[in-house]
Enzyme design. Structure first.
Site, short mmCIF file in Angstrom:
data_model
loop_
_atom_site.label_atom_id
_atom_site.label_comp_id
_atom_site.label_asym_id
_atom_site.label_seq_id
_atom_site.Cartn_x
_atom_site.Cartn_y
_atom_site.Cartn_z
N ASP A 48 -9.35 10.71 -5.00
CA ASP A 48 -10.18 10.48 -5.26
C ASP A 48 -11.34 9.42 -5.52
O ASP A 48 -10.79 8.33 -5.31
CB ASP A 48 -11.15 11.59 -6.56
CG ASP A 48 -11.89 12.49 -6.64
OD1 ASP A 48 -13.52 12.35 -6.72
OD2 ASP A 48 -11.43 14.19 -6.21
N ASP A 58 -12.03 6.61 -0.12
CA ASP A 58 -13.04 6.23 -0.38
C ASP A 58 -12.42 7.22 1.24
O ASP A 58 -12.43 6.82 2.16
CB ASP A 58 -13.85 5.67 0.84
CG ASP A 58 -15.49 6.00 0.74
OD1 ASP A 58 -15.52 7.09 0.90
OD2 ASP A 58 -16.31 5.49 1.42
N HIS A 86 -17.01 22.15 2.37
CA HIS A 86 -18.76 22.77 2.20
C HIS A 86 -19.56 21.92 1.52
O HIS A 86 -20.51 22.38 0.97
CB HIS A 86 -18.27 24.49 1.25
CG HIS A 86 -18.23 24.10 0.31
ND1 HIS A 86 -17.01 24.45 -0.55
CD2 HIS A 86 -19.38 23.21 -0.68
CE1 HIS A 86 -17.06 24.41 -1.77
NE2 HIS A 86 -18.38 22.93 -1.35
#
Ligand SMILES: C[S@@+](CC[C@H](N)C(=O)[O-])C[C@H]1O[C@@H](n2cnc3c(N)ncnc32)[C@H](O)[C@@H]1O
Length: 365
Positions: A206, A231, A250
């Site tokens: 993360d 990243d 999403h």
């Protein structure tokens, strides 16, 4: 306070109109009650409002109005003599409830609801309302606002728990050694999986501040769970035999979704037999519309709700093929994917020209 088509009659109903118009006030009042710890203080027995005011350092008459407002929505129950208790269905507002959603309430009433001030921008231009209002997309905004970021991480963890349970029950991790959770937040999903399957080790990828916060907390899985700052739009820098992408795709525009999947595909190619498990809510039914609108307003420019067909088309473009699709008990859809042999002439992520990368947009961090 939910509004469904069943509650709409043919008669004009001014009260119904105004109840909806007051909705934002209720969300903010609920979040403030949570911040003050009122659901924890007003227990199963009635507590005098004077005691609640003293415990929270608030003005009694204003607190009384706040509690009476929330009583209209059924959150607190008054005893008619100046005392309140938390109504049983609202127990998940408590910090110690196993299905607590208190952080989600704070996140929802804060930067998410505020982003709806940019709804006009989303409606006319299709762009993120969040960026219009807050001056930055969600994750750069969180980097600049560490307190909100900690609430965000905790809110994601709250929503994660049922999925972790459902995934552990639905997927056989028997032959798996190492699971990499891409955009895995504070590691709640991995921690639950590793606790369920004690032979597993897990790597949570993360953003650096998320990893720093998460690594500082204790985890049931102990040293088997590690956090690696990354990243993931530049690279997915960990090896494993299962990769997870839960509620990540999403968030992004179609170009960035593709870039992320191509980076995961490159990571899959490093380990024989590696697979990707994508967990996404497919917004269905009446209530799906509200989630879909929130996604369009809050997420990256161009983010749109997935249908199963749209996800499959995206997998295909990224050189991935779903072997299995299943709707989990928590409502998420699980897609288990493998890398396909890349059709001739289609470039991989590292082979893209500078022009193509620029088209895909800036790495969003
Ligand atoms: C919607 S949250 C989902 C978190 C978790 N997978 C879950 O379901 O609870 C998306 C996560 O992606 C992470 N993320 C966003 N941009 C990222 C990047 N460029 N590299 C790595 N992680 C990123 C965020 O920090 C966040 O934790």
């Amino acid at each position: 306070m939910s509004v469904t088509s069943e509650s709409v009659t043919e008669e004009p109903d001014v009260r119904a109109v105004l109840r909806l118009a007051y909705g934002g006030q209720f969300a903010k009042a609920l979040a403030e009650a949570v911040r003050l710890g009122l659901p924890d203080l007003a227990g199963d027995d009635f507590v005098p409002v004077a005691d609640l005011a003293a415990a929270t350092g608030t003005r009694r008459e204003v607190l009384d109005a706040l509690l009476r407002t929330l009583a209209l929505a059924g959150t607190f129950a008054p005893d008619g003599a100046g005392g309140y208790r938390l109504s049983a269905p609202f127990a998940p507002l408590r910090a110690d409830h196993p299905r607590s959603v208190r952080n989600m309430c704070v996140l929802m009433a804060g930067p998410y609801t505020d982003a709806f001030n940019g709804l006009g921008r989303t409606l006319t231009g299709g762009e993120s309302g969040f960026r219009g209002v807050h001056g930055a997309d969600l994750y750069p905004y969180l980097t600049e606002h560490p307190e909100t970021a900690a609430v965000f991480d905790a809110a994601m963890a709250e929503l994660c728990r049922p999925t972790a349970h459902a995934l552990a029950g639905a997927y056989d991790f028997g032959e798996v050694r190492r699971v990499v959770d891409v955009g895995g937040g504070d590691g709640t999903l991995l921690d639950a999986l590793l606790t369920h399957a004690p032979w597993l080790e897990g790597v949570c990828l993360d953003r650096p501040p998320v990893c720093a916060r998460a690594a500082a907390r204790p985890h049931a899985a102990g040293a088997r769970l590690t956090f690696r700052p990354a990243d993931v739009f530049a690279e997915v820098p960990a090896d494993g035999d299962r990769f997870l992408l839960k509620n990540v795709l999403h968030d992004w525009s179609p170009d960035l979704q593709l870039r992320l999947l191509e980076n995961v595909r490159a990571a899959l190619a490093r380990t024989e037999g590696a697979r990707l498990l994508v967990l996404e809510p497919l917004f269905e039914g009446e209530e799906g519309a509200a989630h879909a609108l929130a996604q369009m307003v809050i997420c990256h420019d161009g983010s749109r709700p997935f249908t199963a067909a749209a996800l499959r088309a995206l997998f295909d473009r990224a050189g991935l093929a779903p072997l299995r699709t299943e709707r989990l008990a928590c409502g998420h859809h699980l897609f288990e994917c493998v890398a396909t042999s890349r059709p001739q002439g289609r470039p991989g992520p590292r082979e893209r020209s500078a022009g193509q990368s620029a088209q895909a947009g800036q790495t969003p961090r």
